[in-house]
Enzyme design. Structure first.
Site, short mmCIF file in Angstrom:
data_model
loop_
_atom_site.label_atom_id
_atom_site.label_comp_id
_atom_site.label_asym_id
_atom_site.label_seq_id
_atom_site.Cartn_x
_atom_site.Cartn_y
_atom_site.Cartn_z
N GLY A 79 12.70 22.80 -39.15
CA GLY A 79 12.18 21.91 -40.17
C GLY A 79 13.12 20.78 -40.53
N GLY A 80 14.03 20.47 -39.58
CA GLY A 80 14.93 19.34 -39.80
C GLY A 80 15.85 19.50 -40.99
N SER A 160 15.03 24.94 -33.57
CA SER A 160 15.24 23.54 -33.95
C SER A 160 16.46 23.40 -34.86
CB SER A 160 13.97 22.99 -34.58
OG SER A 160 14.02 21.59 -34.70
N SER A 161 16.27 22.98 -36.13
CA SER A 161 17.42 22.92 -37.02
C SER A 161 18.03 24.30 -37.20
CB SER A 161 17.02 22.33 -38.38
OG SER A 161 15.97 23.07 -38.97
N GLU A 264 10.35 17.70 -24.50
CA GLU A 264 10.88 17.58 -25.86
C GLU A 264 11.79 16.37 -26.00
OE1 GLU A 264 11.85 20.75 -28.29
OE2 GLU A 264 11.56 22.29 -26.78
N HIS A 294 8.03 20.38 -28.34
CA HIS A 294 8.74 21.06 -29.43
C HIS A 294 7.80 22.03 -30.14
CE1 HIS A 294 12.36 21.30 -31.82
NE2 HIS A 294 11.68 21.17 -32.95
#
Length: 322
Positions: A79-80, A160-161, A264, A294
């Site tokens: 979620g960045g 991701s994050s 991605e 992604h």
């Protein structure tokens, strides 16, 4: 009469930052996927950090025949660094699938989000969650679910994050004897699923084309909101190999598996990360999923690609459990 605050950063209405510094988070997000609950998995929520009111969700596979103790999989959502939760459908559904397929106790960790809590808050919270596991292992009155696990077989999966956070956790636990201080908890390996790394120099994959749910503008916005104010994408929190990043040459990292989709935007950074560590002699592998973008596992955890991903993770856990 002064003018009203204007929106300076907007995450599709989910998160807005205003010019006066105020922040809006939507509580009415409409998800395009339902919550899926597998009849073979129990789940429940626990608070792991009272000071910051942080919670995690435990997922336990239901077994009526096996007496074998379960490994622990710590899942750190993406979620960045700015959005996401253990309770969001993409996180919940993939954790249900992991617990059922991997026959593991899955621990899905929430962490403080930016921009209210800029980095390294999220990285600090990941370590706090692992220390909470240690408290469960040492407690005579710990959660009953932990009576069936092997605390010395912990694996961290970061999406991701969350993959970025997992990297920093791996480094922190291998520097200064941090891992030994967690006994009897032992982290044996890390899976970084399309880790969210950055840098001022663009990579070929970042140049596009954009993905269905991700573009370069959004990635840059995540960094602006999550990095310490005034810092660039070459900050060590973003770029493990930036000009100010500490060398990893002498760090004895535990085994790492890096996974990314062929299409991605983050693919080149993930591949370069694995290659650089491999060249340093680290125990690291890189696997690329053809044609995937992604979130191919977290957004579609019951797909054929998800089946293959879980087979790979299961093998990784098995090979690093002795």
């Amino acid at each position: 009469m002064g003018s009203l605050p204007r929106v300076v950063e907007d995450m599709g209405g989910v998160l807005r930052l205003y010019s006066d510094g105020t922040i809006f988070r939507s509580e009415g997000i409409k998800f395009h996927m339902p919550l899926q609950n597998d009849d073979s998995v129990f789940f429940k929520d626990c608070q792991y950090d009272e000071n910051n009111d942080l919670h995690l969700r435990l997922y336990k596979p239901i077994s009526e025949t096996s007496s074998a103790k379960l490994p622990i999989v710590v899942f750190i959502h993406g979620g960045g660094f700015c959005v996401g939760s253990r309770a969001w459908p993409n996180s919940h559904n993939c954790c249900v699938r992991m617990a059922s397929e991997l026959k593991a106790l899955v621990v899905a960790v929430d962490y403080r989000l930016a921009p209210e809590h800029r980095l390294p808050a999220a990285m600090e919270d990941a370590l706090t969650a692992v220390k909470w596991l240690q408290a469960q292992a040492l407690s005579e009155n710990g959660d009953a679910w932990f009576s069936e696990v092997e605390f010395d077989k912990v694996f961290v999966i970061g999406d991701s994050s969350g993959g970025n956070i997992a990297h920093h956790l791996a480094v922190q636990l291998c520097v200064g004897g941090g891992s030994a201080e967690l006994a009897p908890v032992r982290v044996r390996g890390y899976v970084l699923l399309a880790p969210f790394f950055g840098g001022e120099v663009r990579t070929n994959s970042e140049a596009g084309p954009s993905e269905a749910m991700l573009n370069l503008e959004l990635l840059d916005r995540f960094w602006r909101l999550s990095l310490p104010i005034g810092e660039s994408r070459d900050h060590p929190y973003a770029n493990p190999f930036g000009p100010e990043s500490p060398s990893l040459e002498a760090v004895s990292l535990d085994p790492i598996l890096v996974v990314a989709g062929e299409n991605e935007l983050l693919k080149d950074r993930a591949e370069d990360y694995a290659k650089r560590l491999k060249d340093m002699g680290k125990n690291i592998d890189y696997i690329e999923f053809e044609g995937k973008q992604h979130g191919f596992f977290t957004n579609e955890p019951f797909s054929d690609a998800a089946n293959e991903f879980l087979q790979i993770v299961g093998k990784f856990i098995s090979e690093n459990s002795n």
